[in-house]
Design an enzyme around this catalytic site. Structure first.
Site, PDB file in Angstrom:
ATOM      1  CG  ASP A  18     -45.227  13.196 -25.812  1.00 33.49           C
ATOM      2  OD1 ASP A  18     -46.208  13.957 -25.706  1.00 33.49           O
ATOM      3  OD2 ASP A  18     -44.055  13.587 -25.918  1.00 33.49           O
ATOM      4  CE  LYS A  19     -49.573   4.949 -30.431  1.00 37.36           C
ATOM      5  NZ  LYS A  19     -50.108   4.848 -31.778  1.00 37.36           N
TER       6      LYS A  19
END
Length: 236
Positions: free
Chosen positions: A56-57
């Site tokens: 995930d970012k």
């Protein structure tokens, strides 16, 4: 985000693989909102680079990049056969004593990128172990067997131990004022959370290289996670 020197992110490199310590807020793949992403930076470093999985970012830590198609195929099969060992560290709300606790709950992701537990979803399993407990928080080791979207975050929320800062799945931001007994905020300023993101870090990964040898890499905590851990230890 300031210009990133890709070489500074490399934790391990041989002729087939790179393992980098992904910075928080840096996308794994192309992101129209950001000028830089891991894949683009990797391709400038080695033209045939392919990212082997995603983080995930907001999540920091170990990310594997293949330097050639054969290496990519080799690890893709290991991911499919669930032979890649991944360890994440998460700071969660509350005191929890987990010893090899398995959450086996199917997950379904909608088109907005939000996942939920549903019996019609795809199989998802994660093991959880307590590493350390603090005043009102716990550091947990998470070992996902499968790799579904937001799997660790949802499985921890299911255990009623949401990750700090994970407001999508019930976690609250963690403020120093909630840890420090004598906390004074300067007049006219708003208190910021200790960590501006989900408190999740991809701590280690282990897989088999092209020559059959085991490759195990550990990623040190980024600065924000380190500060969070220091404050938890100091105020517990």
């Amino acid at each position: 985000m300031k210009k990133i020197n890709f070489k500074d992110l490399i934790l391990f490199e041989n002729e087939d693989y790179l393992v980098v310590n992904k910075l928080p807020y840096l996308s794994t793949l192309d992101d129209r909102h950001e000028a830089q992403n891991i894949l683009e930076l990797a391709k400038k470093y080695t033209p045939d680079a392919q990212v082997c999985h995603r983080l995930d970012k907001e999540t920091s830590g170990c990310l594997v990049i293949a330097k050639n198609p054969e290496a990519y195929r080799n690890i893709a099969i290991q991911f499919e056969d669930r032979k890649v060992d991944k360890i994440y560290h998460a700071v969660v709300e509350g005191i929890h004593e987990y010893k090899n606790v398995l959450v086996d709950r199917n997950l379904h992701a909608n088109n907005k990128g939000i996942a939920k537990i549903t019996k019609d979803g795809k199989p998802a399993q994660t093991y959880f172990n307590t590493l350390n407990t603090f005043y009102t928080h716990t550091l947990i080791e998470c070992r996902p067997i499968t790799g579904r979207l937001h799997q660790i975050r949802i499985h921890l929320a299911y255990l009623k131990s949401p990750i700090c800062g994970d407001e999508t799945y019930g976690g609250k931001p963690l403020y120093l004022s909630s840890l420090k007994r004598k906390f004074n905020l300067k007049k006219g300023t708003d208190e910021m959370p200790l960590m501006q993101r989900v408190s999740l870090h991809a701590y280690a990964i282990e897989f088999t290289g092209m020559d059959g040898s085991k490759i195990k890499v550990t990623a040190p905590y980024p600065k924000d996670f380190e500060v969070l851990m220091r404050q938890l230890e100091k105020n517990s």
